[in-house]
Design a protein around this motif. Structure first.
Motif, PDB file in Angstrom:
ATOM      1  N   ASN A  44      22.058   3.538 -15.919  1.00 60.93           N
ATOM      2  CA  ASN A  44      22.290   3.886 -17.329  1.00 60.93           C
ATOM      3  C   ASN A  44      21.837   2.807 -18.306  1.00 60.93           C
ATOM      4  O   ASN A  44      22.151   2.874 -19.490  1.00 60.93           O
ATOM      5  CB  ASN A  44      23.779   4.196 -17.557  1.00 60.93           C
ATOM      6  N   TRP A  45      21.092   1.807 -17.837  1.00 57.89           N
ATOM      7  CA  TRP A  45      20.673   0.751 -18.770  1.00 57.89           C
ATOM      8  C   TRP A  45      19.397   1.112 -19.519  1.00 57.89           C
ATOM      9  O   TRP A  45      19.069   0.507 -20.536  1.00 57.89           O
ATOM     10  CB  TRP A  45      20.493  -0.583 -18.053  1.00 57.89           C
ATOM     11  N   LEU A  46      18.674   2.136 -19.030  1.00 62.91           N
ATOM     12  CA  LEU A  46      17.426   2.544 -19.658  1.00 62.91           C
ATOM     13  C   LEU A  46      17.580   3.953 -20.218  1.00 62.91           C
ATOM     14  O   LEU A  46      18.308   4.769 -19.662  1.00 62.91           O
ATOM     15  CB  LEU A  46      16.298   2.506 -18.620  1.00 62.91           C
ATOM     16  N   LYS A  47      16.874   4.247 -21.311  1.00 64.81           N
ATOM     17  CA  LYS A  47      17.028   5.554 -21.953  1.00 64.81           C
ATOM     18  C   LYS A  47      16.583   6.691 -21.043  1.00 64.81           C
ATOM     19  O   LYS A  47      17.141   7.775 -21.078  1.00 64.81           O
ATOM     20  CB  LYS A  47      16.258   5.592 -23.276  1.00 64.81           C
ATOM     21  N   GLN A  48      15.536   6.445 -20.220  1.00 61.32           N
ATOM     22  CA  GLN A  48      15.164   7.434 -19.217  1.00 61.32           C
ATOM     23  C   GLN A  48      15.740   7.000 -17.874  1.00 61.32           C
ATOM     24  O   GLN A  48      15.719   5.828 -17.543  1.00 61.32           O
ATOM     25  CB  GLN A  48      13.643   7.603 -19.107  1.00 61.32           C
ATOM     26  N   GLU A  49      16.281   7.940 -17.135  1.00 64.65           N
ATOM     27  CA  GLU A  49      16.955   7.606 -15.887  1.00 64.65           C
ATOM     28  C   GLU A  49      15.989   7.194 -14.789  1.00 64.65           C
ATOM     29  O   GLU A  49      16.331   6.390 -13.924  1.00 64.65           O
ATOM     30  CB  GLU A  49      17.801   8.791 -15.404  1.00 64.65           C
ATOM     31  N   GLU A  50      14.767   7.769 -14.801  1.00 67.14           N
ATOM     32  CA  GLU A  50      13.819   7.484 -13.735  1.00 67.14           C
ATOM     33  C   GLU A  50      12.436   7.168 -14.293  1.00 67.14           C
ATOM     34  O   GLU A  50      12.017   7.732 -15.310  1.00 67.14           O
ATOM     35  CB  GLU A  50      13.717   8.668 -12.764  1.00 67.14           C
ATOM     36  N   THR A  51      11.741   6.272 -13.612  1.00 64.93           N
ATOM     37  CA  THR A  51      10.368   5.944 -13.968  1.00 64.93           C
ATOM     38  C   THR A  51       9.609   5.586 -12.698  1.00 64.93           C
ATOM     39  O   THR A  51      10.215   5.374 -11.643  1.00 64.93           O
ATOM     40  CB  THR A  51      10.319   4.785 -14.986  1.00 64.93           C
ATOM     41  N   LEU A  52       8.288   5.537 -12.784  1.00 65.48           N
ATOM     42  CA  LEU A  52       7.464   5.248 -11.614  1.00 65.48           C
ATOM     43  C   LEU A  52       7.093   3.774 -11.542  1.00 65.48           C
ATOM     44  O   LEU A  52       6.873   3.128 -12.564  1.00 65.48           O
ATOM     45  CB  LEU A  52       6.169   6.067 -11.650  1.00 65.48           C
ATOM     46  N   ILE A  53       7.000   3.270 -10.305  1.00 62.98           N
ATOM     47  CA  ILE A  53       6.483   1.927 -10.070  1.00 62.98           C
ATOM     48  C   ILE A  53       5.368   2.044  -9.036  1.00 62.98           C
ATOM     49  O   ILE A  53       5.584   2.548  -7.928  1.00 62.98           O
ATOM     50  CB  ILE A  53       7.576   0.969  -9.564  1.00 62.98           C
ATOM     51  N   SER A  54       4.186   1.599  -9.405  1.00 70.17           N
ATOM     52  CA  SER A  54       3.050   1.652  -8.491  1.00 70.17           C
ATOM     53  C   SER A  54       3.272   0.719  -7.305  1.00 70.17           C
ATOM     54  O   SER A  54       3.882  -0.354  -7.439  1.00 70.17           O
ATOM     55  CB  SER A  54       1.772   1.242  -9.230  1.00 70.17           C
ATOM     56  N   THR A  55       2.765   1.112  -6.152  1.00 62.85           N
ATOM     57  CA  THR A  55       2.846   0.221  -4.988  1.00 62.85           C
ATOM     58  C   THR A  55       2.052  -1.064  -5.229  1.00 62.85           C
ATOM     59  O   THR A  55       2.294  -2.074  -4.569  1.00 62.85           O
ATOM     60  CB  THR A  55       2.321   0.926  -3.723  1.00 62.85           C
ATOM     61  N   HIS A  56       1.118  -1.039  -6.197  1.00 61.42           N
ATOM     62  CA  HIS A  56       0.369  -2.251  -6.552  1.00 61.42           C
ATOM     63  C   HIS A  56       1.275  -3.305  -7.183  1.00 61.42           C
ATOM     64  O   HIS A  56       0.936  -4.493  -7.182  1.00 61.42           O
ATOM     65  CB  HIS A  56      -0.757  -1.915  -7.534  1.00 61.42           C
ATOM     66  N   ALA A  57       2.413  -2.867  -7.752  1.00 65.56           N
ATOM     67  CA  ALA A  57       3.313  -3.801  -8.435  1.00 65.56           C
ATOM     68  C   ALA A  57       4.287  -4.485  -7.480  1.00 65.56           C
ATOM     69  O   ALA A  57       5.010  -5.397  -7.879  1.00 65.56           O
ATOM     70  CB  ALA A  57       4.093  -3.066  -9.524  1.00 65.56           C
ATOM     71  N   ILE A  58       4.313  -4.053  -6.218  1.00 64.68           N
ATOM     72  CA  ILE A  58       5.266  -4.615  -5.253  1.00 64.68           C
ATOM     73  C   ILE A  58       4.791  -5.980  -4.775  1.00 64.68           C
ATOM     74  O   ILE A  58       3.657  -6.142  -4.317  1.00 64.68           O
ATOM     75  CB  ILE A  58       5.452  -3.666  -4.054  1.00 64.68           C
ATOM     76  N   ASP A  59       5.680  -6.957  -4.880  1.00 65.08           N
ATOM     77  CA  ASP A  59       5.360  -8.322  -4.452  1.00 65.08           C
ATOM     78  C   ASP A  59       5.845  -8.585  -3.028  1.00 65.08           C
ATOM     79  O   ASP A  59       5.160  -9.218  -2.236  1.00 65.08           O
ATOM     80  CB  ASP A  59       6.000  -9.328  -5.418  1.00 65.08           C
ATOM     81  N   ASN A  60       7.050  -8.070  -2.702  1.00 60.38           N
ATOM     82  CA  ASN A  60       7.612  -8.330  -1.379  1.00 60.38           C
ATOM     83  C   ASN A  60       8.731  -7.326  -1.090  1.00 60.38           C
ATOM     84  O   ASN A  60       9.382  -6.825  -2.010  1.00 60.38           O
ATOM     85  CB  ASN A  60       8.175  -9.755  -1.322  1.00 60.38           C
ATOM     86  N   ILE A  61       8.932  -7.037   0.198  1.00 62.15           N
ATOM     87  CA  ILE A  61      10.046  -6.186   0.627  1.00 62.15           C
ATOM     88  C   ILE A  61      10.871  -6.952   1.650  1.00 62.15           C
ATOM     89  O   ILE A  61      10.344  -7.408   2.665  1.00 62.15           O
ATOM     90  CB  ILE A  61       9.557  -4.864   1.246  1.00 62.15           C
ATOM     91  N   ASP A  62      12.154  -7.107   1.364  1.00 71.04           N
ATOM     92  CA  ASP A  62      13.081  -7.766   2.292  1.00 71.04           C
ATOM     93  C   ASP A  62      13.916  -6.675   2.954  1.00 71.04           C
ATOM     94  O   ASP A  62      14.831  -6.123   2.342  1.00 71.04           O
ATOM     95  CB  ASP A  62      13.980  -8.748   1.532  1.00 71.04           C
TER      96      ASP A  62
END
Length: 261
Positions: A44-62
């Protein structure tokens, strides 16, 4: 080693300065079977509940802490384009998103030539300057582009029926992907229910798909049910969300298919 895509759902997504939300879904390229975006549930911190993130923006997965680090900030998400849950995304909307974030695209674009702009008539120039007309045209274009969309929600396609040459043998449950770098979907995890004795789940490569009916929510593979029933057994409870190369070797040998590696 390959990883089950759905195992990443609900992973926390952290930007450069704060936690941004959690993974709620994925969008994949339906023509190449490659995951292109994560769907971020921002709470609820953003006006839209969902947005897209490109896999190009991923730096690391733990995987141990179930966190995904991305090269984004909260400020960047504040005015980012929103999406509708589980619905196909038009090229117009996708272009709007990648232009906003500055992500690379993966398709060939066409551009209007300078001469077309120079020779535009007075009425055409007026139209370009009329914001309301532009907005209406954008909406109409987006509706038209939905029919040509190349992105599909993973949550939307879960449950699609899978057909062998001779009969239906289950439905889509999940996908196995290349870890982190390419995000290529290597296998469809099919829930067979009770259609194949002794096997609750089987794996099918997208390369073995004969045809797809997105409207009918059906996928047809170029294998018969007996071949699928006699394939090496996949034991999901022992897999721990990953697929070893040794199993892939056995699977490809069984179907006498050329290996992709």
């Amino acid at each position: 080693m390959l990883r089950k895509l759905h195992s990443l759902k609900s992973f926390e997504v952290h930007g450069r300065d704060a936690k941004l939300g959690k993974v709620d879904d994925f969008y994949f390229d339906q023509s190449q079977f490659v995951v292109r975006y994560l769907v971020l549930d921002t709470g609820n911190w953003l006006k839209q509940e969902e947005t897209l993130i490109s896999t190009h923006a991923i730096d690391n997965i733990d995987y141990d802490s179930k966190k995904i680090m991305v090269e984004l900030t909260k400020d960047q998400l504040e005015d980012s384009p929103s999406i509708k849950r589980n619905e196909p995304i038009s090229k117009v909307k996708e272009q709007e998103i990648i232009d906003y974030f500055g992500w690379p695209d993966y398709w060939e674009k066409t551009h209007s030539s300078d001469s077309e702009l120079i020779h535009a008539g007075i009425s055409e120039r007026k139209k370009l300057l009329d914001f309301k007309v532009l907005e209406k045209e954008k909406e109409a274009q987006e509706k038209a582009e939905i029919a040509k969309t190349n992105l599909r929600s993973v949550e939307e396609v879960r449950g699609y029926k899978i057909h062998a040459k001779d009969e239906n043998f289950g439905h889509i449950e999940d996908f196995f992907i290349e870890e982190e770098d390419s995000w290529i979907i290597r296998y469809i995890l099919v829930d067979t229910g009770k259609k194949i004795e002794g096997k609750k789940s089987v794996l099918i490569s997208p390369d073995w798909i004969h045809s797809i009916s997105w409207h009918g929510k059906e996928i047809f593979v170029d294998k018969d049910k007996d071949q699928i029933a006699s394939a090496p057994k996949y034991e999901e409870e022992k897999s721990k969300n990953v697929l070893p190369k040794s199993y892939e070797e056995m699977l490809y040998d069984h179907y006498d298919e050329d290996k992709y590696w």
